[in-house]
Design an enzyme around this catalytic site. Sequence first.
Site, PDB file in Angstrom:
ATOM      1  N   ARG A  33      52.123  33.233  85.545  1.00 21.82           N
ATOM      2  CA  ARG A  33      51.205  34.372  85.538  1.00 21.82           C
ATOM      3  C   ARG A  33      50.097  34.109  86.543  1.00 21.82           C
ATOM      4  NH1 ARG A  33      54.829  36.678  83.557  1.00 21.82           N
ATOM      5  NH2 ARG A  33      55.107  37.161  81.371  1.00 21.82           N
ATOM      6  N   GLU A  62      50.519  43.308  91.302  1.00 22.17           N
ATOM      7  CA  GLU A  62      51.960  43.454  91.416  1.00 22.17           C
ATOM      8  C   GLU A  62      52.346  44.901  91.214  1.00 22.17           C
ATOM      9  OE1 GLU A  62      54.174  40.702  89.047  1.00 22.17           O
ATOM     10  OE2 GLU A  62      53.348  39.001  90.103  1.00 22.17           O
ATOM     11  N   HIS A  82      58.568  37.793  92.343  1.00 26.17           N
ATOM     12  CA  HIS A  82      58.472  37.769  90.878  1.00 26.17           C
ATOM     13  C   HIS A  82      59.842  37.861  90.197  1.00 26.17           C
ATOM     14  CE1 HIS A  82      55.776  38.740  87.205  1.00 26.17           C
ATOM     15  NE2 HIS A  82      56.731  37.901  86.908  1.00 26.17           N
TER      16      HIS A  82
END
Length: 124
Positions: A33, A62, A82
């Site tokens: 994270r 994001e 990601h």
Amino acid sequence: TLHMRLVDATRHIVTAADLARMKPSALLVNTSRAPLIEPGALVEALKRGRPGMAAVDVYEQEPLRDTAHPLLNMPNVVCTPHLGYVTRDEYEVQFVDIFDQITSYAAGNPINVVNPDVLKGPRR
């Protein structure tokens, strides 16, 4: 190696001061994270050479669409989109999406282009 969940107690737990204590030969890897690291601290730390390198799969914003984002343009950083953990079903959905994008591009009709300026011509 540190594996940590993002909860209120861990948000911004890694500070600029923590990063400054890392060795120039250190590699920071964040596939967990982005908010575990104090905002902006990683970019500044990498510019100062402590840590010397980073590999990131998560970002403060994001999806990361800004091609001018410092992390995407630093020679000492490897960035991935990601995908640190994805289920089998999600891989299948992504594969179909990627396949559609490739065939659309090959047919001369690109779709989902994040940086359309690259389609204007070669770099100078």
